[in-house]
Design a protein around this motif. Structure first.
Motif, PDB file in Angstrom:
ATOM      1  N   LEU A 101      -0.761  21.873  28.043  1.00 24.43           N
ATOM      2  CA  LEU A 101      -1.074  20.679  27.477  1.00 24.43           C
ATOM      3  C   LEU A 101      -0.758  19.181  28.236  1.00 24.43           C
ATOM      4  O   LEU A 101      -1.248  18.117  27.997  1.00 24.43           O
ATOM      5  N   LYS A 152      -9.385  16.109  14.119  1.00 21.66           N
ATOM      6  CA  LYS A 152     -10.559  16.426  14.912  1.00 21.66           C
ATOM      7  C   LYS A 152     -11.268  17.799  14.090  1.00 21.66           C
ATOM      8  O   LYS A 152     -12.287  17.706  13.726  1.00 21.66           O
ATOM      9  N   GLU A 153     -10.074  18.811  13.517  1.00 24.17           N
ATOM     10  CA  GLU A 153     -10.667  19.714  12.538  1.00 24.17           C
ATOM     11  C   GLU A 153     -11.167  19.133  11.429  1.00 24.17           C
ATOM     12  O   GLU A 153     -12.245  19.622  10.886  1.00 24.17           O
ATOM     13  N   PHE A 167      -0.099  15.299  19.381  1.00 22.62           N
ATOM     14  CA  PHE A 167      -1.050  16.215  20.013  1.00 22.62           C
ATOM     15  C   PHE A 167      -1.833  16.899  18.729  1.00 22.62           C
ATOM     16  O   PHE A 167      -2.993  17.027  18.516  1.00 22.62           O
ATOM     17  N   THR A 168      -0.815  17.373  17.705  1.00 26.00           N
ATOM     18  CA  THR A 168      -1.114  18.238  16.707  1.00 26.00           C
ATOM     19  C   THR A 168      -1.726  17.044  15.488  1.00 26.00           C
ATOM     20  O   THR A 168      -2.687  17.665  15.065  1.00 26.00           O
ATOM     21  N   TYR A 169      -1.503  16.032  15.588  1.00 28.58           N
ATOM     22  CA  TYR A 169      -2.015  15.063  14.699  1.00 28.58           C
ATOM     23  C   TYR A 169      -3.428  14.819  15.167  1.00 28.58           C
ATOM     24  O   TYR A 169      -4.431  14.828  13.995  1.00 28.58           O
ATOM     25  N   ASP A 170      -3.638  14.866  16.447  1.00 31.19           N
ATOM     26  CA  ASP A 170      -5.126  14.299  16.822  1.00 31.19           C
ATOM     27  C   ASP A 170      -6.013  15.838  16.821  1.00 31.19           C
ATOM     28  O   ASP A 170      -7.016  15.498  16.248  1.00 31.19           O
ATOM     29  N   GLN A 171      -5.422  16.793  16.576  1.00 28.71           N
ATOM     30  CA  GLN A 171      -5.922  18.202  16.433  1.00 28.71           C
ATOM     31  C   GLN A 171      -6.287  18.365  14.908  1.00 28.71           C
ATOM     32  O   GLN A 171      -7.663  18.630  14.740  1.00 28.71           O
ATOM     33  N   VAL A 172      -5.610  17.928  14.079  1.00 30.20           N
ATOM     34  CA  VAL A 172      -5.765  17.763  12.712  1.00 30.20           C
ATOM     35  C   VAL A 172      -7.059  16.931  12.301  1.00 30.20           C
ATOM     36  O   VAL A 172      -7.971  17.336  11.808  1.00 30.20           O
ATOM     37  N   TYR A 197       2.783  24.452  26.123  1.00 30.34           N
ATOM     38  CA  TYR A 197       2.909  22.958  25.946  1.00 30.34           C
ATOM     39  C   TYR A 197       2.889  22.160  27.293  1.00 30.34           C
ATOM     40  O   TYR A 197       2.266  21.358  27.546  1.00 30.34           O
ATOM     41  N   ASP A 224       2.087  28.596  16.093  1.00 30.02           N
ATOM     42  CA  ASP A 224       1.801  27.204  15.910  1.00 30.02           C
ATOM     43  C   ASP A 224       0.659  27.175  15.115  1.00 30.02           C
ATOM     44  O   ASP A 224      -0.082  25.816  14.894  1.00 30.02           O
ATOM     45  N   GLU A 225      -0.066  27.983  14.455  1.00 29.01           N
ATOM     46  CA  GLU A 225      -1.341  28.014  13.775  1.00 29.01           C
ATOM     47  C   GLU A 225      -1.280  27.170  12.429  1.00 29.01           C
ATOM     48  O   GLU A 225      -0.314  27.652  11.781  1.00 29.01           O
TER      49      GLU A 225
END
Ligand SMILES: C[C@@H](N)C(=O)N[C@H](C)C(=O)O
Ligand SMILES: [Zn+2]
Length: 252
Positions: free
Chosen positions: A38, A99-100, A92-97, A35, A163-164
């Motif tokens: 990041l 993007k995916e 960060f994870t929200y942005d990643q979701v 982290y 964290d996957e």
């Protein structure tokens, strides 16, 4: 988005136990810290701290493990986490979701927003500032781990990454896959291996008093609200309370 988790209702009677650094010479560490890489805002804090008794229990867990696998160590992925870091990782994870999924924040419908947050909070705890419902890692009583083999100099195979955001994070995913008659033999062997390694890690941690997160093979806790709630589910005739609430490192 307001999020409620059942464990956050558990009462906390703070013990006041100190946060201690995790000894570098006893355990393996995921470095650089994932982290920090990041850009998470640790300020003066370090992720490699735990409450005193939690650290002692982690050492006991490693001793159990090494009776079975003398060359294996517990590998620390993450431990203490300031609330600002929890908030950073949730965003960060929200942005990643997004993007995916190929979604764009500016054009999201409310049901897409809701679905994306549900996915984030399926894995992450909310960065609550209320002292009655702290994120588990902000108490110094939760730790994310895997195992490390000192002979091969590699992490032990667990079947999926920490964290996957996928079904493979579920602790029993590979046990179910191995038992499914439709799983091809080569996949079955790998699934059995991942399941056996996850089990060995969980057994060692449970022997030392830890509880494992219901949906994450790597997250263990001892003395926080999640631990109290999981114990309460297992032993409804007893009354459990958390002994660790949110803590700030000395000097911050
Ligand atoms: C997502 C994982 N690293 C984790 O720590 N999850 C727990 C539930 C948390 O956010 O406290
Ligand atoms: Zn965790």
């Amino acid at each position: 988005m307001p999020i409620s988790k059942p464990y956050l209702q558990m009462p906390i009677v703070e013990s006041g136990e100190t946060l201690l650094p995790i000894p570098q010479d006893l355990f393996a560490f995921e470095t650089p810290h994932p982290y920090e890489v990041l850009g998470a805002p640790y300020e003066q804090a370090s992720p490699y701290f735990l409450r005193k008794s939690v650290l002692a229990a982690l050492q006991a867990a490693q001793n159990y493990l090494q009776q079975l696998q003398p060359h294996w160590q517990i590998m620390i992925f993450d431990a203490y986490r300031p609330i600002a870091v929890q908030a950073f990782m949730v965003n960060f994870t929200y942005d990643q979701v997004l993007k995916e999924k190929g979604w764009h924040a500016e054009t999201l419908s409310s049901s897409q927003t809701e679905a994306a947050w549900q996915e984030v909070y399926g894995l992450w705890a909310p960065p609550n500032l209320d002292p009655k419902s702290p994120p588990p890692h902000s108490t110094g009583a939760a730790v994310d781990i895997t195992l490390f083999d000192q002979q091969t100099d590699e992490p032990v195979f667990m079947g999926s990454e920490i964290d996957e955001l996928s079904v493979r994070s579920h602790p029993h995913y590979f046990a179910d896959l191995a038992q499914n008659p439709q799983t091809p033999p080569n996949e079955k062997r790998l699934a059995e291996q991942a399941d056996q390694n996850r089990r060995m890690m969980c057994d060692a941690m449970s022997q030392a008093g830890f509880q494992r997160h219901q949906n994450e093979w790597w997250h263990f806790c001892l003395g926080d609200q999640m631990w109290a709630w999981l114990n309460q589910l297992e032993q409804p005739h007893l009354i459990f309370k958390a002994r660790y609430g949110r803590i700030e490192p000395v000097g911050s």
